[in-house]
Motif scaffolding. Sequence first.
Motif, PDB file in Angstrom:
ATOM      1  N   VAL A 142      -3.124  19.482 -20.595  1.00  0.00           N
ATOM      2  CA  VAL A 142      -4.113  20.436 -20.105  1.00  0.00           C
ATOM      3  C   VAL A 142      -4.583  20.066 -18.702  1.00  0.00           C
ATOM      4  N   ASP A 143      -4.749  18.771 -18.434  1.00  0.00           N
ATOM      5  CA  ASP A 143      -5.216  18.338 -17.110  1.00  0.00           C
ATOM      6  C   ASP A 143      -4.059  18.074 -16.137  1.00  0.00           C
ATOM      7  N   ARG A 144      -2.814  18.245 -16.602  1.00  0.00           N
ATOM      8  CA  ARG A 144      -1.641  18.116 -15.734  1.00  0.00           C
ATOM      9  C   ARG A 144      -0.658  19.228 -16.097  1.00  0.00           C
ATOM     10  N   PRO A 145      -1.048  20.464 -15.872  1.00  0.00           N
ATOM     11  CA  PRO A 145      -0.276  21.592 -16.407  1.00  0.00           C
ATOM     12  C   PRO A 145       1.093  21.759 -15.771  1.00  0.00           C
ATOM     13  N   SER A 146       2.024  22.256 -16.559  1.00  0.00           N
ATOM     14  CA  SER A 146       3.311  22.678 -16.002  1.00  0.00           C
ATOM     15  C   SER A 146       3.073  23.943 -15.182  1.00  0.00           C
ATOM     16  N   SER A 188       3.394  15.260 -17.598  1.00  0.00           N
ATOM     17  CA  SER A 188       2.621  15.397 -16.356  1.00  0.00           C
ATOM     18  C   SER A 188       3.083  16.604 -15.552  1.00  0.00           C
ATOM     19  N   GLY A 189       3.712  17.567 -16.209  1.00  0.00           N
ATOM     20  CA  GLY A 189       4.147  18.803 -15.562  1.00  0.00           C
ATOM     21  C   GLY A 189       5.613  19.099 -15.775  1.00  0.00           C
ATOM     22  N   CYS A 190       6.444  18.048 -15.826  1.00  0.00           N
ATOM     23  CA  CYS A 190       7.855  18.250 -16.121  1.00  0.00           C
ATOM     24  C   CYS A 190       8.024  18.631 -17.595  1.00  0.00           C
ATOM     25  N   VAL A 191       9.240  19.061 -17.954  1.00  0.00           N
ATOM     26  CA  VAL A 191       9.485  19.565 -19.306  1.00  0.00           C
ATOM     27  C   VAL A 191      10.599  18.764 -19.964  1.00  0.00           C
ATOM     28  N   ARG A 192      10.300  18.187 -21.107  1.00  0.00           N
ATOM     29  CA  ARG A 192      11.278  17.423 -21.883  1.00  0.00           C
ATOM     30  C   ARG A 192      11.960  18.374 -22.872  1.00  0.00           C
ATOM     31  N   VAL A 193      13.257  18.212 -23.052  1.00  0.00           N
ATOM     32  CA  VAL A 193      14.071  19.181 -23.793  1.00  0.00           C
ATOM     33  C   VAL A 193      14.708  18.518 -25.011  1.00  0.00           C
ATOM     34  N   GLN A 194      14.476  19.094 -26.174  1.00  0.00           N
ATOM     35  CA  GLN A 194      15.164  18.610 -27.375  1.00  0.00           C
ATOM     36  C   GLN A 194      16.602  19.156 -27.385  1.00  0.00           C
ATOM     37  N   ASN A 195      17.526  18.375 -27.914  1.00  0.00           N
ATOM     38  CA  ASN A 195      18.946  18.762 -27.934  1.00  0.00           C
ATOM     39  C   ASN A 195      19.418  19.146 -26.532  1.00  0.00           C
ATOM     40  N   VAL A 196      19.067  18.322 -25.567  1.00  0.00           N
ATOM     41  CA  VAL A 196      19.354  18.643 -24.167  1.00  0.00           C
ATOM     42  C   VAL A 196      20.858  18.706 -23.897  1.00  0.00           C
ATOM     43  N   ARG A 197      21.657  17.992 -24.670  1.00  0.00           N
ATOM     44  CA  ARG A 197      23.109  18.014 -24.433  1.00  0.00           C
ATOM     45  C   ARG A 197      23.688  19.405 -24.680  1.00  0.00           C
ATOM     46  N   GLU A 198      23.133  20.112 -25.659  1.00  0.00           N
ATOM     47  CA  GLU A 198      23.581  21.482 -25.914  1.00  0.00           C
ATOM     48  C   GLU A 198      23.288  22.374 -24.714  1.00  0.00           C
ATOM     49  N   ASN A 210      11.921  23.373  -6.188  1.00  0.00           N
ATOM     50  CA  ASN A 210      10.559  23.885  -6.343  1.00  0.00           C
ATOM     51  C   ASN A 210       9.605  22.969  -5.598  1.00  0.00           C
ATOM     52  N   THR A 211       8.438  23.496  -5.276  1.00  0.00           N
ATOM     53  CA  THR A 211       7.457  22.734  -4.499  1.00  0.00           C
ATOM     54  C   THR A 211       6.596  21.830  -5.362  1.00  0.00           C
ATOM     55  N   HIS A 212       6.763  21.891  -6.679  1.00  0.00           N
ATOM     56  CA  HIS A 212       5.904  21.131  -7.590  1.00  0.00           C
ATOM     57  C   HIS A 212       6.514  19.797  -8.014  1.00  0.00           C
ATOM     58  N   GLN A 213       7.753  19.557  -7.606  1.00  0.00           N
ATOM     59  CA  GLN A 213       8.475  18.328  -7.977  1.00  0.00           C
ATOM     60  C   GLN A 213       8.594  18.168  -9.492  1.00  0.00           C
ATOM     61  N   VAL A 214       8.895  19.265 -10.173  1.00  0.00           N
ATOM     62  CA  VAL A 214       9.107  19.222 -11.621  1.00  0.00           C
ATOM     63  C   VAL A 214      10.571  19.536 -11.924  1.00  0.00           C
ATOM     64  N   TYR A 215      10.989  19.203 -13.147  1.00  0.00           N
ATOM     65  CA  TYR A 215      12.373  19.401 -13.565  1.00  0.00           C
ATOM     66  C   TYR A 215      12.408  19.340 -15.088  1.00  0.00           C
TER      67      TYR A 215
END
Length: 410
Positions: free
Chosen positions: A206-210, A325-335, A301-306
């Motif tokens: 909440v304090d570090r939104p994507s 902290s803003g980036c997005v972690r992906v489950q089953n990322v290999r797929e 992107n200008t937010h340095q997220v991935y």
Amino acid sequence: MMALSGPASAQDFGQSPLAALQDYKHQAEWSERFDATLPEVNAVNSQLPTLSPQALGRMQLVIEQYRTIAASGGWPEVNSPKQALRLGTSDKNVPVLRQRLIITGDLQERGGRQDVYDSYVATAVRRFQLRHGLPATGILDAPTLIAMNIPAHVRVRQLESNFNRIQDLSKGLSDRYVLVNIPAAEIEAVENGRVRSRHTAVVGKVDRPSPLLTSRIHEINFNPYWTVPVSIVRRDLIPKMQQDPSYLANQKIRIYKWGNESREYSYNEIDWNTDEATQYMFRQEPGELNSLGTVKINFHNTHQVYLHDTPQKGLFGEGARFHSSGCVRVQNVRELITWLLAPNGWDRAQVDQVIRTGERLDVPLKLQTQIMFAYITAWVNADGVVHFRDDIYNRDGTETVAYSGGTTVR
């Protein structure tokens, strides 16, 4: 009978909420069943994407339904039981719970004792939980009760505001794109109007939104280094080093000057009681401890997220997945990366092989793929199923659906 969250038909919209309640009150005695299931629980997800034209049309119909319900007084409030309700229990709150679930189409009218939490009720609660992004336990716990008691007029406003968002997002869609829905903490990979894969995600606190953004995925980094952002150095790394000077060594994080990696610095050359550390570059080596896991998905992107993998796989099993902290972690990322690299001629075996070797490899995409970070807290899929999520960043203007944490009834 109205079935707000099932496949829509003329019959679905033919009965008013008040008539539904009257019919409910005059129904025949329920046959006692504890082994029943509802077919509707299987229809919660669709192979068509959130941003499909069919889903937008369904949403218009559902908004009118919810307006009718709100104008008729809404749904009954379910009182908080002394303990969480589960299969086989009897409680005075169950009859009202049944009414509440019938109005939104989660429960069909069947026979049985009204005060018994039978398998019909448990299945209906599980379906409700799936539609609201809650752990699908079939148990009426506090988070489920909170979502259930949000007034109908608030849900109307939520649907209306999200209709406009979805309509805007649906303009200019590529044939192939990735949608990150932040409040749902979910990712869709879409190609030619069909969902190729869905992925559970972990998004910003909440304090570090994507951030909201639109870009194109242009590169896959296998077995990446992680360069710690300055914001995380300030907020997290300095406090950790004040508590445990061995933290950097334990996490295999090396220290350099920005723009000059010819010399590696020792942690004791930095005054950790000041913000001096923000003048240095901290880089974590590839491997099992790396915060990005085995792969990073890059887009400008200008937010340095991935998007990236993570060593903390247990977070994907949580109901509220707002930890980054803003980036997005992906489950089953290999797929997901196998699909992204398919135009390059890659298959899953090749992806697995590169990760297994630990080789540092950057692969530019031959077909750059559109990506959107969106904020959608209410939608209706192409099968007519209504979904709601908490307004975690308070952007809907409806405070009663803001993220409230995970309190449970015991």
